[in-house]
Scaffold this motif. Structure first.
Motif, PDB file in Angstrom:
ATOM      1  N   ARG A  17      -8.625   4.686  -5.597  1.00 24.79           N
ATOM      2  CA  ARG A  17      -9.199   5.855  -4.919  1.00 24.79           C
ATOM      3  C   ARG A  17      -8.450   6.227  -3.649  1.00 24.79           C
ATOM      4  O   ARG A  17      -8.423   7.405  -3.257  1.00 24.79           O
ATOM      5  N   THR A  18      -7.850   5.238  -2.985  1.00 23.79           N
ATOM      6  CA  THR A  18      -7.339   5.470  -1.629  1.00 23.79           C
ATOM      7  C   THR A  18      -5.849   5.212  -1.435  1.00 23.79           C
ATOM      8  O   THR A  18      -5.240   5.745  -0.512  1.00 23.79           O
ATOM      9  N   HIS A  74     -11.085   0.497  -5.287  1.00 24.83           N
ATOM     10  CA  HIS A  74     -10.803   1.010  -3.945  1.00 24.83           C
ATOM     11  C   HIS A  74      -9.335   1.411  -3.821  1.00 24.83           C
ATOM     12  O   HIS A  74      -9.014   2.488  -3.285  1.00 24.83           O
ATOM     13  N   GLU A  78     -14.100  -0.424 -11.938  1.00 25.23           N
ATOM     14  CA  GLU A  78     -15.431  -0.917 -11.563  1.00 25.23           C
ATOM     15  C   GLU A  78     -16.165  -1.478 -12.776  1.00 25.23           C
ATOM     16  O   GLU A  78     -16.816  -2.529 -12.692  1.00 25.23           O
ATOM     17  N   GLU A  93     -11.989  -4.159  -6.020  1.00 25.33           N
ATOM     18  CA  GLU A  93     -10.817  -4.013  -5.144  1.00 25.33           C
ATOM     19  C   GLU A  93      -9.777  -3.094  -5.788  1.00 25.33           C
ATOM     20  O   GLU A  93      -9.099  -2.318  -5.089  1.00 25.33           O
ATOM     21  N   GLU A 110       0.841  -1.201   0.000  1.00 25.73           N
ATOM     22  CA  GLU A 110       0.000   0.000   0.000  1.00 25.73           C
ATOM     23  C   GLU A 110       0.875   1.249   0.000  1.00 25.73           C
ATOM     24  O   GLU A 110       1.685   1.449   0.907  1.00 25.73           O
ATOM     25  N   MET A 139      -5.644  -1.166   0.327  1.00 24.13           N
ATOM     26  CA  MET A 139      -6.536  -2.277   0.015  1.00 24.13           C
ATOM     27  C   MET A 139      -7.728  -2.222   0.960  1.00 24.13           C
ATOM     28  O   MET A 139      -7.609  -1.804   2.105  1.00 24.13           O
ATOM     29  N   SER A 140      -8.880  -2.650   0.481  1.00 25.18           N
ATOM     30  CA  SER A 140     -10.079  -2.652   1.324  1.00 25.18           C
ATOM     31  C   SER A 140      -9.964  -3.740   2.369  1.00 25.18           C
ATOM     32  O   SER A 140      -9.251  -4.726   2.210  1.00 25.18           O
ATOM     33  N   GLY A 141     -10.710  -3.556   3.456  1.00 29.71           N
ATOM     34  CA  GLY A 141     -10.747  -4.576   4.503  1.00 29.71           C
ATOM     35  C   GLY A 141      -9.719  -4.337   5.565  1.00 29.71           C
ATOM     36  O   GLY A 141      -8.951  -3.392   5.555  1.00 29.71           O
TER      37      GLY A 141
END
Length: 252
Positions: free
Chosen positions: A246-247, A243, A234, A240, A195, A250-252
């Motif tokens: 955008r950020t 996400h 998307e 995933e 990340e 990783m999600s979660g």
């Protein structure tokens, strides 16, 4: 000599264009080198490949370049590689496979994607608690054993993490981070994530010193329309990736 260092574009032509525009605003470079993983991802592989073909940059082969070019399109193939493979011509895939593992882009300056002897093993990283962190210095030195002892600067990518490490009695290792994929998850045991922590497109500039001047390294983060890239992911059925774009996480 001023060298711009690009890595891990992963089919994100919007991020690549933003980086190239930022580089022009900074006065350009004498040389631009591409450290591989050019097109794999649910974004714009064909458009990215065409942009890179026009630029004709010195480029080394990344592990995903090899997989896109050589892997058989079946259920075992990684989805990002399959997405890119289906959208490239056979000539483009052959060009990816033909890329060299390493390049000496200037005297004593060596470029490769992951390690000097392997396109998929980490050089400066190890896994801890499911994420990439800096590896012990002794491990990094061991992984550089295949490198020419005369090398003083190593340019690498693969981990998508910006790093600058001076090896005692060895080279400086510079990883600029990823242009087009700010975070990813890898289920290959041991499973882990990488990340960057923000959606910015990352690249680097190296200025080689002369007449006793030290070399200069600059890691750069460029804003771009990451929301448009996320929407593209998307539409390709990869939430995933959206996400991460955008950020930077990783999600979660």
């Amino acid at each position: 000599m001023r060298i711009a260092v690009l890595a891990d574009i992963h089919g994100n032509v919007l991020a690549l264009d933003a980086v190239l525009d930022d580089l022009r605003q900074r006065g350009g470079a004498d040389l631009i080198v591409n450290l591989g993983d050019c097109v794999s991802g649910p974004l714009w592989p064909r458009e990215t490949m065409e942009r890179l073909e026009a630029l004709a940059l010195p480029t080394v082969r990344g592990n995903h370049d090899r997989r896109v070019a050589r892997d058989t399109a079946d259920e075992a193939m990684w989805p990002s590689d399959r997405y890119a493979q289906e959208r490239l011509t056979s000539v483009q895939r052959d060009a990816l496979l033909a890329l060299p593992l390493t390049l000496e882009i200037a005297p004593a300056v060596t470029a490769f994607h992951a390690r000097p002897d392997h396109d998929e093993k980490y050089l400066t990283d190890t896994m801890a608690d499911g994420r990439l962190v800096r590896a012990p210095l002794v491990a990094i030195k061991r992984r550089l054993a295949a490198l020419d002892p005369a090398c003083r600067i190593v340019l690498c990518g693969h981990s998508h993490r910006s790093e600058l490490i001076r090896i005692p009695d060895g080279p400086v290792v510079f990883n600029p981070g990823s242009i087009g994929c700010p975070a990813y998850g890898d289920d290959t045991p041991p499973a882990h994530v990488s990340e960057q922590g923000s959606p910015h497109a990352r690249y680097g500039i190296v200025e080689l010193g002369e007449s006793g001047r030290p070399d200069r390294f600059e890691a750069i983060a460029v804003d771009y329309d990451h929301e448009a890239a996320a929407r593209q992911a998307e539409q390709a059925g990869r939430p995933e990736w959206a996400h991460a774009l955008r950020t930077g996480f990783m999600s979660g």
